[in-house]
Design an enzyme around this catalytic site. Structure first.
Site, PDB file in Angstrom:
ATOM      1  N   GLU A   1       0.741  -1.321   0.022  1.00 33.47           N
ATOM      2  CA  GLU A   1       0.093   0.153   0.036  1.00 33.47           C
ATOM      3  C   GLU A   1       0.789   1.245  -0.043  1.00 33.47           C
ATOM      4  O   GLU A   1       0.406   2.227  -0.508  1.00 33.47           O
ATOM      5  CB  GLU A   1      -0.946   0.008   1.322  1.00 33.47           C
ATOM      6  CG  GLU A   1      -2.153  -0.930   1.189  1.00 33.47           C
ATOM      7  CD  GLU A   1      -1.813  -2.263   1.761  1.00 33.47           C
ATOM      8  OE1 GLU A   1      -0.481  -2.529   2.117  1.00 33.47           O
ATOM      9  OE2 GLU A   1      -2.574  -3.046   2.113  1.00 33.47           O
TER      10      GLU A   1
ATOM     11  N   PHE B   1     -11.773  -6.817  13.717  1.00 36.62           N
ATOM     12  CA  PHE B   1     -10.623  -7.323  12.800  1.00 36.62           C
ATOM     13  C   PHE B   1     -10.303  -6.220  11.564  1.00 36.62           C
ATOM     14  O   PHE B   1     -11.201  -5.643  11.079  1.00 36.62           O
ATOM     15  CB  PHE B   1     -11.127  -8.591  11.956  1.00 36.62           C
ATOM     16  CG  PHE B   1     -10.103  -8.981  11.177  1.00 36.62           C
ATOM     17  CD1 PHE B   1      -8.873  -9.456  11.579  1.00 36.62           C
ATOM     18  CD2 PHE B   1     -10.478  -8.963   9.729  1.00 36.62           C
ATOM     19  CE1 PHE B   1      -7.805  -9.874  10.787  1.00 36.62           C
ATOM     20  CE2 PHE B   1      -9.582  -9.812   9.026  1.00 36.62           C
ATOM     21  CZ  PHE B   1      -8.158  -9.939   9.503  1.00 36.62           C
ATOM     22  N   GLN B   2      -8.989  -5.932  11.587  1.00 36.69           N
ATOM     23  CA  GLN B   2      -8.395  -5.186  10.782  1.00 36.69           C
ATOM     24  C   GLN B   2      -9.243  -3.566  11.079  1.00 36.69           C
ATOM     25  O   GLN B   2      -9.151  -2.799  10.012  1.00 36.69           O
ATOM     26  CB  GLN B   2      -8.605  -5.383   9.412  1.00 36.69           C
ATOM     27  CG  GLN B   2      -7.712  -6.609   9.018  1.00 36.69           C
ATOM     28  CD  GLN B   2      -7.689  -7.055   7.580  1.00 36.69           C
ATOM     29  OE1 GLN B   2      -8.646  -6.453   6.863  1.00 36.69           O
ATOM     30  NE2 GLN B   2      -6.497  -7.316   7.155  1.00 36.69           N
TER      31      GLN B   2
ATOM     32  N   LYS C   1     -17.550   0.008   5.643  1.00 39.60           N
ATOM     33  CA  LYS C   1     -18.164  -1.061   4.716  1.00 39.60           C
ATOM     34  C   LYS C   1     -19.578  -0.820   4.414  1.00 39.60           C
ATOM     35  O   LYS C   1     -20.172  -0.991   3.460  1.00 39.60           O
ATOM     36  CB  LYS C   1     -17.813  -2.305   5.204  1.00 39.60           C
ATOM     37  CG  LYS C   1     -18.132  -3.678   4.340  1.00 39.60           C
ATOM     38  CD  LYS C   1     -17.750  -4.838   5.079  1.00 39.60           C
ATOM     39  CE  LYS C   1     -18.120  -6.097   3.757  1.00 39.60           C
ATOM     40  NZ  LYS C   1     -17.977  -7.405   4.500  1.00 39.60           N
TER      41      LYS C   1
ATOM     42  N   MET D   1      24.441   8.090   1.830  1.00 39.12           N
ATOM     43  CA  MET D   1      24.566   9.368   2.393  1.00 39.12           C
ATOM     44  C   MET D   1      24.796   9.303   3.796  1.00 39.12           C
ATOM     45  O   MET D   1      25.359  10.021   4.464  1.00 39.12           O
ATOM     46  CB  MET D   1      23.107  10.007   2.033  1.00 39.12           C
ATOM     47  CG  MET D   1      23.103  11.618   2.507  1.00 39.12           C
ATOM     48  SD  MET D   1      24.279  12.413   1.739  1.00 39.12           S
ATOM     49  CE  MET D   1      23.318  13.163   0.380  1.00 39.12           C
TER      50      MET D   1
END
Lengths: 182, 576
Positions: B51, B113-114, B163, B481
């Site tokens: 993502e 959940f999630q 949802k 760097m």
């Protein structure tokens, strides 16, 4: 130095978090914060007292004005304004102190909002220093519980509120539905 | 009822109305109603492999086009993985809209959940964010999000969609207006301030234009060029502003700041008038603020009032869109010319002589060797192929600075990198977004071996979409760097900077089904790049560069920008 900020805010979820976020992201601790509805139920007035680095005061106000939900943020610290705070106090004291307590309350202009054999509940509004003096004195009479409202302030100068007008939604840029998987 | 739609349908309808062509996303449980609707929808969905890269790809898309990039992720881990990309877009003012799934409204707050508090987590990572509680708010919120992302100071806006809102049904009617009374967009700039700016510019003896990302965002590149030519001032473009003025323009004095050129930093330091356009006086540009441009008055044009006098006090602030302000400033300057111009002509000639002398004294010259590949040499060869016209997506680190120093850009929106946040892993997904936005353009992803290993999963996205991105890994086997700082400022105690394992490019690319090549001799560098470009599809080049090269000039952290380290202080050895 303590800074007093007055905000006019859309009454929307998350608005408070965005505003306090400007302060917490810079590590500032809020001294007091009050929020309530205005005449327009869609808007809230907020007064925040916070200890901000003097050089960063303007920056904090600008960052708050940038928030989408903030209609106006102004620094009242050095402006003509009235600021008041309310205090509710429960004082538990022996019977023999009752008259003296009432006398003291009268001197400070505090009202008795509840009375019981244990003592009184008192209400006082005023500037923060006055409230603090009252607290110091009442401590001498017995056990006290104090709840303070935090500062509310109102600007004494008329302030023009600049609001953005609605922006017409441009004609839709519709996609050709045939170009699936282009 | 013809207009009865589900939340998913409504969202897609609004995206189409906003002209969205493709979205970069990754599905998940609560997003299933939306993905089900996308099954037979013309909107193109690009499946990335992480993502974070959806947000970076959307940013690359936005930076290459100026249009709003869109990314999608599911609730919980999907949303938290977007966070780095959102902050990156906030720091670099990139217009993106992120759409995240959320658990159903009834479950919010139940540790479902999630579930994650995406609205709370992303509050400080976005310009604005929304949690949609009712389908009736959905069209308004989607259009507000696009409006906020693409106006004023651009930035990321997130919409968190439960949802059950995606599944709900309601009548859809198009949104006719956006009403955000507290959102102020400043465009034109104050007429009086613009007139005063014109006077200050003509009266200056050593004017210096300091142009940044705001020029690119507002499309003010033609106006910038006109301004620079009209007043004949030297000009620098910041890391975010490269391409705002063509690198080949005679007035262009390269990039200022920590790894800027000697002439750019000396010019800033000695100028008597800084014309700051769409910049934010970033610490990587100013060095020690107290010593920055000490003799200069500052005209600061910016669309964000909070940038004015944030770091450096502006003597003349103009809050507005760079393009609109510059158009009016040019008109005001023309009205005062040519009498005004002639008054300071003598001083201006001397100023240019001084600038040219600084350029000659310490020019930016790439290191080139016949025995080993110098990383700067790689940039010169990429520049030769690009001719100032290719899209270059850089990652973060030494290679990014060398690319900024040695690759030229004739136009805006060719240089895509992570400036403010300095987020490693940006380059490859950004190149994916840029290539989708500009399918016919040559796109290079120029990446260090550290950043590349953060983005390897996206090789699959490149392969499965046949994107002809040319991936150039500038491989020195180090986090270069960080190593440079350890060498210069931490007594050469190299800690956790060695990347001693790197996959064989030929095998890695072959595993994904496209060609790759390892290059380790300078003689092969040009043919390898030409081979990569001549391939119709993607190509992975692993260029083994001299491992101990460092970026110069360098202004040490906390130093004044005129106190540059121009060369390595002593031969820097790398402990074995």
């Amino acid at each position: 130095m303590l800074q007093t900020i007055s905000l006019l805010v859309e009454n929307k979820p998350g608005a408070l978090m965005r505003i306090t976020g400007v302060l917490s992201a810079r590590g500032y601790n809020i001294d007091s914060l009050t929020v309530a509805r205005t005449l327009d139920p869609g808007l809230s007035r907020m007064t925040i007292v916070v200890d901000v680095d003097p050089q960063l005061r303007q920056q904090v106000i600008k960052q708050m004005n940038k928030l989408v939900n903030v209609l106006q943020a102004i620094d009242l610290t050095d402006q003509p304004a009235v600021a008041r705070e309310m205090l509710l106090m429960r004082v538990r004291a022996p019977m023999e102190s009752r008259t003296a307590i009432l006398k003291e309350a009268e001197i400070f202009g505090a009202r008795v909002v509840d009375s019981s054999i244990d003592g009184f509940a008192l209400e006082l509004t005023g500037e923060a220093e006055k409230l603090e003096e009252f607290i110091d004195i009442m401590r001498a009479y017995g056990d006290i519980d104090v709840t303070r409202s935090g500062m509310v302030a109102v600007s004494l100068e008329p302030r023009k509120l600049r609001l953005s007008p609605p922006v017409p939604k441009a004609d839709p840029v519709l996609q050709d539905p045939m170009r699936k998987g282009a | 009822m013809p207009n009865l739609m589900s939340g998913s349908q409504m969202l897609l309808e609004c995206l189409m109305r906003e002209g969205v062509e493709c979205v970069f996303g990754y599905p998940g449980g609560v997003m299933l109603p939306l993905y089900d609707e996308m099954y037979e929808h013309p909107l193109r969905h690009v499946l990335v492999r992480h993502e974070e890269n959806a947000a970076f790809a959307a940013s690359g898309y936005a930076m290459a086009t100026g249009k709003v990039g869109v990314c999608m992720a599911t609730s919980g881990p999907g949303a938290t993985n977007l966070v780095t990309g959102l902050v990156n877009a906030l720091m670099d003012s990139i217009p993106i809209v992120a759409i995240t799934g959320q658990v159903s409204t009834k479950l919010i707050g139940s540790d479902a959940f999630q579930e994650a508090d995406t609205f709370g987590i992303t509050r400080a990572c976005t310009k604005h964010n929304y949690l949609v509680k009712s389908i009736s708010d959905l069209p308004r919120i989607v259009h507000e999000a696009f409006y906020l992302a693409s106006t004023g100071r651009r930035g990321p806006v997130l919409i968190d969609l439960p949802k059950d809102v995606l599944q709900a049904q309601a009548h859809y009617s198009p949104v006719s207006a956006i009403h955000l009374p507290g959102y102020k967009v400043y465009t034109d700039g104050h007429a009086g301030q613009i007139r005063r700016a014109a006077q200050m510019i003509w009266e200056a003896e050593r004017p210096f234009v300091y142009a940044g990302g705001g020029i690119i965002a507002s499309g003010a590149h033609d106006e910038l060029r006109r301004l620079v030519e009209l007043v004949d001032a030297p000009a620098v473009c910041t890391l975010m502003g490269l391409g705002g003025l063509p690198s080949s323009h005679p007035n262009f004095i390269s990039m200022p700041g920590m790894h800027g050129s000697y002439a750019a930093n000396m010019g800033m330091t000695n100028s008597d008038l800084l014309i700051a356009l769409g910049v934010r006086f970033d610490d990587r540009v100013t060095g020690r603020l107290a010593a920055f441009a000490p003799h200069a008055k500052v005209i600061h044009v910016d669309i964000d009032p909070a940038e004015i006098s944030k770091n450096r006090a502006a003597d003349l602030p103009i809050v507005g869109d760079a393009k609109r302000v510059l158009q009016r400033l040019i008109k005001a300057l023309e009205e005062l010319a040519p009498e005004a111009a002639s008054k300071k002509a003598e001083a201006r000639r001397a100023w240019w002589q001084q600038i040219r002398a600084w350029q000659a004294e310490h020019p930016l010259v790439p290191e080139v060797s016949s025995t080993e590949i110098k990383p700067q040499h790689v940039m010169v060869e990429i520049d030769r192929i690009s001719g100032g016209e290719a899209i270059i997506c850089a990652d973060v680190g030494q290679h990014q600075m060398w690319a900024a120093q040695f690759i030229r850009f004739n136009r805006p929106r060719l240089w895509i990198n992570s400036g403010g946040l300095g987020s490693m892993g940006f380059g490859l997904p950004a190149a994916i977004g840029a290539q989708f936005a500009c399918p016919d353009k040559l796109v290079f992803a120029v990446i260090g071996d550290g950043g590349f290993q953060m983005s390897i999963p996206e090789l699959a996205t490149i392969a499965s979409n046949g994107l002809p991105v040319k991936i150039v890994v500038v491989n020195n086997g180090y986090l270069g760097m960080v190593r440079q700082w350890q060498q210069l400022f931490y007594n050469n105690r190299l800690c956790a900077v060695t990347l001693d394992c790197f996959p064989k490019a030929e095998s890695l690319a072959a595993a994904y089904g496209f060609p790759g090549r390892t290059v380790d001799s300078p003689a092969d560098l040009r043919p390898a790049l030409e081979q990569a470009v001549s391939e119709p599809g993607p190509f992975l080049l692993d260029i083994k560069v001299s491992p101990e090269e460092n970026v110069y000039p360098m202004v040490p952290a906390g130093g004044a920008i005129h106190e540059m380290i121009l060369r390595p202080p002593q031969p820097v050895s790398v402990p074995k």
